[in-house]
Write an enzyme that holds these catalytic residues in place. Structure first.
Site, short mmCIF file in Angstrom:
data_model
loop_
_atom_site.label_atom_id
_atom_site.label_comp_id
_atom_site.label_asym_id
_atom_site.label_seq_id
_atom_site.Cartn_x
_atom_site.Cartn_y
_atom_site.Cartn_z
N SER A 83 25.17 32.27 17.66
CA SER A 83 24.54 31.93 16.41
C SER A 83 24.39 30.28 16.06
O SER A 83 23.48 30.07 15.40
CB SER A 83 25.34 32.42 15.09
OG SER A 83 25.68 33.59 15.37
N THR A 93 31.07 36.78 22.23
CA THR A 93 32.05 38.00 22.23
C THR A 93 32.96 38.29 23.70
O THR A 93 33.96 38.29 23.70
CB THR A 93 31.66 39.12 21.84
OG1 THR A 93 31.12 38.48 20.32
CG2 THR A 93 32.73 40.24 21.51
N THR A 99 25.69 38.26 21.78
CA THR A 99 24.50 39.01 21.78
C THR A 99 23.71 38.69 20.64
O THR A 99 22.43 38.94 20.54
CB THR A 99 25.19 40.55 21.58
OG1 THR A 99 25.92 40.48 20.38
CG2 THR A 99 25.76 40.96 22.68
N1 ASP Z 1 28.62 36.38 17.32
C1 ASP Z 1 28.77 36.82 18.79
C2 ASP Z 1 27.85 35.83 19.34
O1 ASP Z 1 26.46 36.15 19.63
C3 ASP Z 1 28.35 38.17 18.89
C4 ASP Z 1 28.50 38.65 20.32
O2 ASP Z 1 28.44 38.19 21.45
O3 ASP Z 1 28.48 39.93 20.61
O4 ASP Z 1 28.25 34.92 20.09
#
Ligand code: ASP
Length: 337
Positions: free
Chosen positions: A61, A14, A91
């Protein structure tokens, strides 16, 4: 005093994402500019930093063993050139990557700080700016010699960290281990729990694609559904059990499957679904059976740590007994013995 030099490795997430018709996607073009326009990163008291940008950038992911290896390799290739490393990462699977990298980097004596953001850097109120600047300062502090996650004011041991919230800025915690540092007006290090620099020679141990898995036990679980995956092809499994390591006591079918898998060589590591606390096999009758069939006590390890530790130990090609023993031993501060 010598100015410290930090390597920022941008893998995706993100923090660098932009809007697209399909939702947020990693935005490769403007990321260097976004970093350069954070005033604190150009402050005279800030360390020197250099950016390494992965291609493709990923939503975390999509991370696999190959990407964990790519992060480990990127650090190993530059290990002597920098005082510390900051890994910008999504995250969603950061706890897994931080755990994996903790195991694959042996005898680490430099800081490797994973961080990211809940709001992209290009948007108002992004938490990414603070997360990056604090991570860079921690990486340059000389206080830390291990793999960590920094998020929203707290520094956590990487192999103890887990994502706790999908929408709060405090996205991570290490429920079974104290914070390594807290960033208030100053950054306060918890020196009683930080690991000392390792003495041996630094070594990078890439993971192999080991067939391992996680099974979460739930009330009413139909054990027979798992028989087809619990074969001798499965080298190791993390069993996420209730409380202190319990499974349903009508679980004779599960036990039959587990016993069969165990006899064919699968290493079964028992972890808890609870965020906090430890597994104590045999405390209840509902966990004694697991103990009796030779399952490994995963103690207070997170699922992220237990799974990546299986990858690590199998990649070292140790024999099964050694892997069983080491799964319950503390290697990187991931469990309390
Ligand atoms: N879907 C994002 C990821 O893990 C979520 C994030 O970075 O907060 O790449």
């Amino acid at each position: 005093m010598k100015v410290k030099k930090i390597c920022i490795i941008y893998t995706g997430g993100t923090i660098g994402m932009i809007h697209s018709p399909n939702g947020y996607v990693p935005g490769p073009e403007s990321f260097r500019h976004n970093l350069e326009s954070i005033p604190d990163l150009n402050h005279p008291d800030a360390p020197i930093w250099e950016l390494v940008q992965f291609a493709p950038l990923l939503d975390s992911s999509d991370m696999t063993v190959q990407e964990w290896n790519k992060i480990g390799q990127a650090i190993a290739d530059r290990y002597e050139d920098y005082d510390g490393f900051v890994i910008l990462h999504g995250t969603d699977t950061m706890g897994y990557s931080a755990s994996a990298v903790s195991f694959m980097l042996e005898n680490l004596s430099k800081p490797v700080i994973f961080t990211g953001a809940q709001i992209p850097l290009c948007e108002l109120r992004s938490d990414g700016k603070d997360n990056i600047i604090n991570s860079v300062l921690i990486a340059a502090s000389g206080e830390v010699h291990e793999v960590c996650v920094y998020f929203n004011g707290v520094l956590l041991r990487g192999c103890r960290s887990t994502k706790r919230s999908s929408d709060q800025l405090l996205a991570f915690d290490s429920p079974n281990f104290p914070h390594l540092a807290e960033a208030g007006i100053s950054i306060q290090y918890n020196r009683n729990v930080l690991l000392p620099p390792a003495e041996g020679e630094f070594r990078f141990r890439p993971f192999k694609e080991v067939p391992v898995g996680v099974i979460k036990v739930f009330p009413g679980i139909q054990f027979e559904l798992f028989e087809s995956i619990m074969t001798d092809k499965l080298k190791g499994v993390v069993l996420e059990t209730f409380g202190a390591g319990n499974i349903p006591s009508n679980g004779s079918y599960l036990l039959h499957i587990i016993e069969k898998a165990y006899r064919s060589g699968t290493i079964i590591t028992v972890c808890s679904q609870c965020m906090q606390g430890t597994v104590t096999l045999g405390q209840y009758a509902t966990s004694k059976a697991l103990h009796d069939i030779g399952a490994v006590n995963g103690k207070d390890m997170t699922t992220e740590a237990a799974l990546t530790k299986l990858y690590y130990l199998f990649s070292l090609e140790l024999d099964k007994d050694a892997i069983k023993t080491l799964m319950s031993r503390n290697l990187r501060g991931e469990l309390n013995e």
